[in-house]
Motif scaffolding. Structure first.
Motif, PDB file in Angstrom:
ATOM      1  N   VAL B  12       2.685   1.297  -9.235  1.00  0.00           N
ATOM      2  CA  VAL B  12       2.819   2.497 -10.058  1.00  0.00           C
ATOM      3  C   VAL B  12       2.126   3.632  -9.343  1.00  0.00           C
ATOM      4  N   ARG B  47       2.487   0.928   2.687  1.00  0.00           N
ATOM      5  CA  ARG B  47       1.043   1.138   2.568  1.00  0.00           C
ATOM      6  C   ARG B  47       0.402   0.043   1.721  1.00  0.00           C
ATOM      7  N   PHE B  52      -3.669  -0.550   1.903  1.00  0.00           N
ATOM      8  CA  PHE B  52      -4.268   0.740   1.512  1.00  0.00           C
ATOM      9  C   PHE B  52      -4.306   0.869   0.001  1.00  0.00           C
ATOM     10  N   SER B  53      -3.156   0.615  -0.624  1.00  0.00           N
ATOM     11  CA  SER B  53      -3.150   0.649  -2.086  1.00  0.00           C
ATOM     12  C   SER B  53      -2.960  -0.768  -2.584  1.00  0.00           C
ATOM     13  N   GLN B  54      -3.446  -0.995  -3.777  1.00  0.00           N
ATOM     14  CA  GLN B  54      -3.221  -2.291  -4.375  1.00  0.00           C
ATOM     15  C   GLN B  54      -2.136  -2.156  -5.405  1.00  0.00           C
ATOM     16  N   GLU B  56       0.079  -2.756  -8.777  1.00  0.00           N
ATOM     17  CA  GLU B  56      -0.271  -2.901 -10.186  1.00  0.00           C
ATOM     18  C   GLU B  56      -0.336  -4.396 -10.536  1.00  0.00           C
ATOM     19  N   PRO B  72     -10.305  -9.002   7.781  1.00  0.00           N
ATOM     20  CA  PRO B  72     -10.564  -8.812   9.217  1.00  0.00           C
ATOM     21  C   PRO B  72      -9.495  -9.459  10.103  1.00  0.00           C
ATOM     22  N   GLN B  75      -6.234  -7.516   9.839  1.00  0.00           N
ATOM     23  CA  GLN B  75      -6.279  -6.245  10.553  1.00  0.00           C
ATOM     24  C   GLN B  75      -6.280  -6.428  12.065  1.00  0.00           C
ATOM     25  N   LEU B  78      -2.615  -6.785  13.081  1.00  0.00           N
ATOM     26  CA  LEU B  78      -1.681  -5.801  12.535  1.00  0.00           C
ATOM     27  C   LEU B  78      -1.679  -4.518  13.374  1.00  0.00           C
ATOM     28  N   TYR B  80      -0.274  -0.781  12.453  1.00  0.00           N
ATOM     29  CA  TYR B  80       0.395   0.047  11.466  1.00  0.00           C
ATOM     30  C   TYR B  80       0.729   1.383  12.110  1.00  0.00           C
ATOM     31  N   PHE B  81       1.987   1.731  12.041  1.00  0.00           N
ATOM     32  CA  PHE B  81       2.420   3.005  12.585  1.00  0.00           C
ATOM     33  C   PHE B  81       2.936   3.824  11.414  1.00  0.00           C
ATOM     34  N   GLY B  82       2.128   4.782  10.997  1.00  0.00           N
ATOM     35  CA  GLY B  82       2.416   5.459   9.740  1.00  0.00           C
ATOM     36  C   GLY B  82       3.178   6.746   9.906  1.00  0.00           C
TER      37      GLY B  82
END
Lengths: 260, 209, 221
Positions: B12, B47, B52-54, B56, B72, B75, B78, B80-82
């Motif tokens: 959400v 994300r 980054f976000s959790q 709902e 750890p 990451q 990983l 991440y290319f944002g």
């Protein structure tokens, strides 16, 4: 130990609980407020030094006590929200903030008004008034931070962090201001003696304090209910609730808009 | 081997429910291609996959472990290319990448970085502040991370082809194929069609109110 | 460890390249202080009396201006995202950034303080006390300020909000710092004041890194 609290993390249950508690708090609060005010303002004896002007304490003292209680409550809710990730705790936190700010404001106004007959000026940099003023700033900061986010989850967490920073700081602020005040204070200011209050003044005061607590709790329950409704506006139970009361069904009819 | 999986994931944002009950798993050597119109929540989904976000509800697992519990390890594996390149405009390409390598425990030395930048046709531009490079060149600098972080086995790429020229797209496509063949997993969004020889599973997100 | 060193190196390289931006709060600091003699009159006694307060208020205001720089660019260009998923402890990285910020934008302000002491006719004892309070107190500003910056970095109009959030929090610091200098003016011991400021610093050092890291996570979510 906390098991019984857990179901109320669900907004729906929390709303229902508020609904159940609300009549008790509001009726008891209003009745006791009327009794307390009449008792304090009309029947309590007048002070031999200050005459009738002291009667403002029946508003000033409860509001000052409530302001700190509200901040502690807000910080406690923020802590619960941040540590156990309970969303209703953030709703409770932001429901308390404006009430706390209002109560703090009342205590400032009444304190200043009391200062006029006591010290001959509307504003005296008295330690208690000063720390109330800073408390008001802290409340406003939390509210302003909350309002500047678009996303309520982010807003709740951010304001929660700030509320916790404030609560850690509050005792430091309190003692530093008190110490600063004794450093700068002239001898002219009349100090309120602590134990000198006779019981027939103390009783209505205690009554007033309790009634303020009840009234604030009632307002808090209402505010929390509003906050829950605002957040869950798209959820079926809210739509069901509103439809049951036949209010504004037209706007809220589109249930398909994401049942969260 | 399942590298990344989502279980009943819902998100959400503001008052909008972006997606709910999303389930998928990406195996080693596979590519998950997330499609959908603007605003459907593709970036938000990526994300969430990065942590980054959790969500709902629901959870994201890396190698069958919740990503919050194995952060750890997750990451370390990983890249991440944002949407945002993650390059400081005042620093040069080289400075940016050296810093990134130290930060992410990538063992690459300066010579390695020079070599990768040369492969990406950025020869001679290593020491110029990133702000002075063109948009496409900046994207290439950011993409160099895919070449540098060799211990990675998961790439999460948000619109990786944006602003790249034909040759850049070809370079990236070849690199992605090689990574998949070496057992890596990719999750990506793109408005560009992927190259035909890539096999992928598709996840379509609808725009919802 | 190499990540910390790389981050420090990067921050200093950036500070050097953005030195004109670093200079602005510094000039503001000097300008605010030079307003006071013009406003209240140049009598040395008055200036000496208000001096410590003026310097501390100006220091808090000008560091508020510079605080935003700490995470703003990193948030907007995406470096913060890369910092967050770097498998390093975010609180340690935040602490490093605070340290770099303090060294590059607050220490110059402390270096300038003798000049201001001269402007406001502070005595030598007062100056030493001022220096000690600045050295112990300004890291508290950076540490606590970083929490609020972390919370507001994603907001488009964070500047005034930042001041609104932080000014009340810094009041105890202001009280103890200025009264330390006033005590020094009266030849009284002020180690007690310094100890309290040091206690605040330790408290901030212990708690702020975690709060900053959490705040950054909230801003990026």
């Amino acid at each position: 130990m906390w098991k019984w609290l857990h179901p109320y993390a669900k907004t729906e249950r929390c709303y229902a609980l508020c609904q159940r508690l609300l009549p008790w708090f509001s009726v008891l609060g209003l009745v006791s407020l009327v009794i307390g005010c009449v008792w304090g303002l009309a029947f309590a004896p007048s002070d031999y030094q200050q005459g009738d002007s002291y009667r403002i304490i029946f508003i000033h003292v409860p509001s000052a006590i409530l302001s700190k209680a509200m901040y502690s409550g807000m910080a406690a809710a923020a802590f619960i929200g941040l540590v156990w990730q309970v969303k209703t705790a953030f709703m409770a936190m932001i429901a308390m903030a404006p009430i706390g700010a209002m109560v703090t404001f009342v205590s400032l106004i009444t304190g200043a008004a009391w200062g006029k007959p006591m010290w001959g000026t509307w504003w005296e940099w008295d330690a208690r008034l000063t720390s109330q003023l800073i408390l008001l700033f802290l409340f406003l900061g939390v509210i302003a931070l909350y309002k500047s986010f678009n996303d309520v989850q982010q807003a709740g967490k951010a304001a929660g962090v700030m509320a916790l920073v404030g609560i850690i700081n509050l005792p430091i602020i309190h003692y530093s201001v008190e110490w600063w005040n004794t450093l700068h204070q002239g001898a002219t200011i009349l100090k309120m003696g602590k134990p000198s209050m006779p019981p027939d003044m103390l009783q209505p005061l205690l009554f007033c304090i309790v009634s303020w607590m009840l009234v604030c709790a009632a307002i808090f329950l209402l505010a929390l209910q509003n906050e829950i409704l605002r957040r869950d506006i798209r959820r079926p139970w809210v739509i069901h609730l509103v439809k049951g009361k036949n209010i504004g069904t037209a706007q809220l009819g589109s249930t398909s808009r994401g049942q969260i | 081997m399942v590298v990344l999986s989502a279980h009943n994931l819902s998100l959400v944002k503001g008052e909008r429910l972006l997606f709910e009950q999303i389930n998928f798993s990406v195996n080693a050597g596979n590519l998950l291609y997330i499609t959908g119109p603007n605003g459907a929540g593709k970036t938000s989904l990526l994300r969430t996959l990065c942590g980054f976000s959790q969500g709902e509800h629901g959870e994201v697992r890396f190698l069958q472990q919740n990503i919050q519990d194995c952060a750890p390890l997750f990451q370390q594996k990983l890249v991440y290319f944002g949407h945002k390149a993650g390059l400081n405009a005042q620093l040069s390409a080289l400075e940016n990448l050296v810093f990134w390598c130290r930060l992410h425990a990538v063992a690459a030395q300066e010579t390695d970085i020079y070599a990768v930048l040369a492969d990406l046709n950025l020869l001679g531009l290593e020491d110029i502040a990133v702000s002075k490079l063109s948009a496409g060149q900046q994207r290439r600098v950011a993409l160099a991370r895919l070449w540098l972080k060799q211990q990675a086995n998961l790439w999460i790429l948000d619109e990786p082809f944006t602003a790249l020229d034909k040759q850049g797209i070809a370079l990236l496509n070849t690199k992605m194929l090689a990574f998949l063949n070496a057992g890596g997993a990719i999750v990506t969004t793109s408005h560009q069609a992927l190259s035909p020889q890539q096999k992928y599973q598709e996840l379509h997100l609808e725009y919802r109110w | 460890m190499s990540a910390i060193r790389a981050l420090l190196y990067r921050e200093f390289a950036l500070a050097y390249r953005q030195r004109s931006e670093l200079l602005q709060p510094l000039i503001f600091f000097v300008m605010v202080i030079s307003l006071f003699p013009l406003a209240v009159g140049p009598a040395p006694q008055t200036l000496q009396m208000i001096g410590p307060g003026v310097i501390w208020v100006a220091a808090i205001l000008s560091s508020l201006m510079g605080l935003e720089r700490m995470f703003r660019d990193d948030y907007h260009d995406g470096s913060l995202e890369q910092l967050l998923i770097s498998s390093r402890s975010l609180s340690l990285l935040s602490l490093t950034k605070v340290l770099a910020h303090w060294l590059s934008s607050i220490v110059p302000l402390i270096v300038l303080s003798p000049l201001l002491a001269l402007f406001l006719h502070l005595s030598v004892e007062m100056y030493w006390a001022l220096l000690a309070t600045l050295l112990l107190g300004t890291p508290v500003i950076s540490l606590v300020g970083a929490i609020a910056v972390g919370l507001t970095v994603g907001l488009s109009r964070g500047g005034v909000l930042l001041a609104l959030l932080l000014v009340p929090v810094f009041i105890p610091l202001l009280i103890f710092a200025t009264s330390a200098v006033n005590a020094a003016a009266m030849q009284l011991p002020y180690t007690g004041h310094l100890a309290i400021i040091a206690a605040m610093l330790l408290l901030a050092l212990a708690l702020a890194p975690f709060a900053i890291a959490y705040a950054l996570r909230v801003s990026l979510s």
